[in-house]
Design a protein around this motif. Structure first.
Motif, mmCIF file in Angstrom:
data_model
loop_
_atom_site.group_PDB
_atom_site.id
_atom_site.type_symbol
_atom_site.label_atom_id
_atom_site.label_comp_id
_atom_site.label_asym_id
_atom_site.label_seq_id
_atom_site.Cartn_x
_atom_site.Cartn_y
_atom_site.Cartn_z
ATOM 1 N N TYR A 146 -2.034 -8.927 -26.659
ATOM 2 C CA TYR A 146 -2.960 -7.832 -26.456
ATOM 3 C C TYR A 146 -4.788 -8.121 -25.852
ATOM 4 N N LEU A 147 -5.109 -7.729 -24.580
ATOM 5 C CA LEU A 147 -6.108 -7.753 -24.621
ATOM 6 C C LEU A 147 -6.928 -5.915 -24.518
ATOM 7 N N PHE A 148 -7.939 -5.713 -24.791
ATOM 8 C CA PHE A 148 -8.969 -5.118 -25.201
ATOM 9 C C PHE A 148 -10.105 -5.226 -24.167
ATOM 10 N N THR A 149 -10.136 -4.305 -23.871
ATOM 11 C CA THR A 149 -11.525 -4.221 -22.278
ATOM 12 C C THR A 149 -12.425 -3.012 -22.453
ATOM 13 N N THR A 150 -13.562 -3.127 -22.395
ATOM 14 C CA THR A 150 -15.012 -1.991 -22.646
ATOM 15 C C THR A 150 -16.176 -2.573 -21.775
ATOM 16 N N GLY A 151 -16.554 -1.504 -21.303
ATOM 17 C CA GLY A 151 -18.085 -1.690 -20.615
ATOM 18 C C GLY A 151 -18.123 -0.698 -19.708
ATOM 19 N N GLU A 152 -19.502 -1.414 -18.623
ATOM 20 C CA GLU A 152 -20.199 0.069 -18.157
ATOM 21 C C GLU A 152 -20.311 -0.158 -16.945
ATOM 22 N N GLU A 153 -19.971 1.432 -15.758
ATOM 23 C CA GLU A 153 -20.184 0.967 -14.705
ATOM 24 C C GLU A 153 -20.962 2.463 -13.971
ATOM 25 N N GLU A 154 -21.755 1.664 -12.598
ATOM 26 C CA GLU A 154 -22.056 2.180 -11.767
ATOM 27 C C GLU A 154 -21.852 2.329 -10.770
ATOM 28 N N ASP A 155 -21.596 3.098 -10.108
ATOM 29 C CA ASP A 155 -20.692 3.499 -9.253
ATOM 30 C C ASP A 155 -21.928 4.648 -8.140
ATOM 31 N N PHE A 156 -21.610 3.904 -6.495
ATOM 32 C CA PHE A 156 -22.509 4.589 -5.609
ATOM 33 C C PHE A 156 -22.456 6.330 -5.554
ATOM 34 N N GLY A 157 -23.649 6.426 -5.660
ATOM 35 C CA GLY A 157 -24.507 7.875 -6.049
ATOM 36 C C GLY A 157 -23.326 8.289 -7.026
ATOM 37 N N LEU A 158 -23.311 8.047 -7.999
ATOM 38 C CA LEU A 158 -22.051 8.747 -9.148
ATOM 39 C C LEU A 158 -23.114 8.350 -10.375
ATOM 40 N N PRO A 159 -22.688 9.519 -11.585
ATOM 41 C CA PRO A 159 -23.371 8.371 -12.650
ATOM 42 C C PRO A 159 -21.942 7.448 -13.609
ATOM 43 N N ASP A 160 -23.389 6.773 -14.428
ATOM 44 C CA ASP A 160 -22.704 5.269 -14.917
ATOM 45 C C ASP A 160 -21.232 6.618 -15.379
ATOM 46 N N ARG A 161 -20.148 5.121 -15.594
ATOM 47 C CA ARG A 161 -19.660 5.975 -16.712
ATOM 48 C C ARG A 161 -19.211 4.614 -17.663
ATOM 49 N N THR A 162 -18.247 4.925 -18.470
ATOM 50 C CA THR A 162 -17.714 3.808 -20.019
ATOM 51 C C THR A 162 -16.671 3.764 -19.250
ATOM 52 N N LEU A 163 -15.934 2.188 -19.186
ATOM 53 C CA LEU A 163 -14.484 1.704 -19.570
ATOM 54 C C LEU A 163 -13.864 1.213 -20.203
ATOM 55 N N SER A 164 -12.906 1.564 -19.752
ATOM 56 C CA SER A 164 -12.259 1.449 -21.344
ATOM 57 C C SER A 164 -10.614 1.277 -21.085
ATOM 58 N N SER A 165 -9.921 0.158 -21.637
ATOM 59 C CA SER A 165 -8.271 -0.130 -21.448
ATOM 60 C C SER A 165 -7.884 -1.011 -22.765
ATOM 61 N N SER A 166 -6.877 -0.805 -23.008
ATOM 62 C CA SER A 166 -5.956 -1.758 -23.577
ATOM 63 C C SER A 166 -4.750 -2.215 -23.110
ATOM 64 N N THR A 167 -4.064 -3.463 -22.821
ATOM 65 C CA THR A 167 -3.025 -4.469 -22.265
ATOM 66 C C THR A 167 -2.210 -4.921 -23.852
ATOM 67 N N LEU A 168 -0.833 -4.824 -22.985
ATOM 68 C CA LEU A 168 -0.072 -5.612 -24.241
ATOM 69 C C LEU A 168 0.721 -6.194 -22.925
ATOM 70 N N ALA A 169 1.136 -7.618 -23.627
ATOM 71 C CA ALA A 169 1.716 -8.480 -22.825
ATOM 72 C C ALA A 169 2.721 -9.827 -23.348
ATOM 73 N N LEU A 170 4.064 -9.814 -22.497
ATOM 74 C CA LEU A 170 5.196 -10.771 -23.528
ATOM 75 C C LEU A 170 5.887 -11.519 -23.494
ATOM 76 N N GLY A 171 5.816 -12.212 -22.980
ATOM 77 C CA GLY A 171 6.061 -13.609 -22.287
ATOM 78 C C GLY A 171 7.296 -14.346 -23.090
ATOM 79 N N VAL A 172 8.020 -14.610 -22.725
ATOM 80 C CA VAL A 172 9.329 -15.392 -22.660
ATOM 81 C C VAL A 172 10.138 -16.761 -22.075
ATOM 82 N N TYR A 173 9.704 -17.974 -22.523
ATOM 83 C CA TYR A 173 9.429 -19.702 -22.044
ATOM 84 C C TYR A 173 10.282 -19.985 -22.541
ATOM 85 N N TYR A 174 10.946 -21.203 -21.316
ATOM 86 C CA TYR A 174 11.622 -23.019 -21.792
ATOM 87 C C TYR A 174 10.339 -23.461 -22.560
ATOM 88 N N SER A 175 10.391 -24.238 -23.569
ATOM 89 C CA SER A 175 9.489 -25.064 -24.237
ATOM 90 C C SER A 175 10.218 -26.381 -24.642
#
Length: 326
Positions: free
Chosen positions: A249-278
């Protein structure tokens, strides 16, 4: 009987558990390794504003190839890096019109320092510092269309022989610095936890061609991100089945300053599943699936030229993973 190569790969073994390399984060281990990852991706953007055409659901698909490596200088110090090539294109007419395609080459290099290792408790902590650089070209059909509509004197001959290439292709570059703390905790030979807390600062330059001005303009974007990740692995090798499964599980948050546009808050949640030979400590081979549940909305143009946002995008991709550890 243990092979010599397996013994040299014990740099990722701690507390009786052989740790996996996660997909969404790097590890707390100092290793010498080389790996490749082949992946395909699908990116869905609902309700993207595209001017007078209203909103459209955008579907992008892409392929990606990544090579990563690590060099263990001492038991507590190592160098690490990767290089990645990505091609993304719209999968239907609205997608091609709105987002076109992009070609990117990304590289990252840095160092890892082990701060603490306790074999009896199965704990290791390390820090990493990384510098990244990205160079590519955004191929955006919407910029071309807007450029033509914005210049009533533009003829078909002008489009074919003149600025079409510059309107269609926007060079982009990005630099980033990343630092963070990484931890690994063995929970016996079968279970383990890995976690990371990192911060990243990135600054990006995009140079679209503005037909009304007859030149390219430089558009700057800066972003500050915080990433928190956790990975739980279950390895059945000690039970006689050389298969390991890892959920992340990965949670990302932050702030972005874009050219000529209002700043905005960034946020996302990511899930991953891996199956491996061990079955071998010096080899990690498997498949992984990743999905971002609520990515940051993409910006588009309203009917009056105002900036509007899409719905929450969804990114899904699969990877074939092969990594060899010395």
């Amino acid at each position: 009987m243990r092979c010599e190569l397996c013994e040299t790969a014990d740099t990722r073994k701690l507390g009786g558990h052989t740790f996996l390399f996660p997909i969404l984060q790097q590890t707390a281990f100092v290793t010498t390794h080389v790996g490749i990852r082949e992946g395909v991706a699908r990116y869905d953007i609902p309700d993207l504003p595209i001017g007078a055409q209203g909103t459209r659901d955008i579907l992008l698909t892409g392929v990606q190839q990544t090579a990563d490596l690590g060099l263990r200088i001492t038991p507590w110090l190592g160098l690490t890096g990767f290089i990645r090539g990505t091609i993304v294109t719209g999968a239907n007419t609205p997608s091609l019109l709105a987002d076109g395609a992009s070609v990117d080459l990304v590289g990252q290099a840095g160092a890892v320092v082990r701060l603490w290792r306790n074999e009896s408790s199965g704990t290791q902590i390390a820090v990493r510092a990384l510098y990244g650089y990205r160079n590519g070209k955004d191929i955006t059909v919407l910029d071309l269309v807007n450029g033509i509509l914005g210049d009533p004197l533009l003829t078909l001959e002008d489009v074919v022989n003149g600025n079409v290439g510059r309107l269609l292709v926007a060079p982009t570059s990005e630099q980033s610095v990343t630092g963070g703390v990484y931890g690994a905790q063995a929970l016996g030979p079968v279970f383990s936890l890995q976690g990371a807390a990192t911060t990243e600062y990135a600054w990006r330059t995009r140079e679209p061609f503005i037909s009304a001005e007859g030149r390219r303009v430089s558009q700057e974007t800066n972003a500050f991100l915080v990433n928190l990740s956790l990975a739980l692995a279950v390895d059945f090798d000690s039970l006689g089945v050389p298969v390991a499964v890892m959920g992340e599980y990965l949670f990302t948050t932050g702030e972005e300053e874009d050219f000529g546009l209002p700043d905005r808050t960034l946020s996302s949640s990511t899930l991953a599943l891996g199956v491996y030979y061990s079955g071998r400590a010096n080899l990690q081979v498997g498949v992984g699936a990743v999905t971002t549940l609520n990515g940051s909305p993409q910006r588009g143009l309203g009917a009056e030229g105002q900036t509007l946002e899409s719905g929450d995008p969804t990114l899904s991709y699969g990877q074939l993973i092969l990594r060899y550890i010395w």
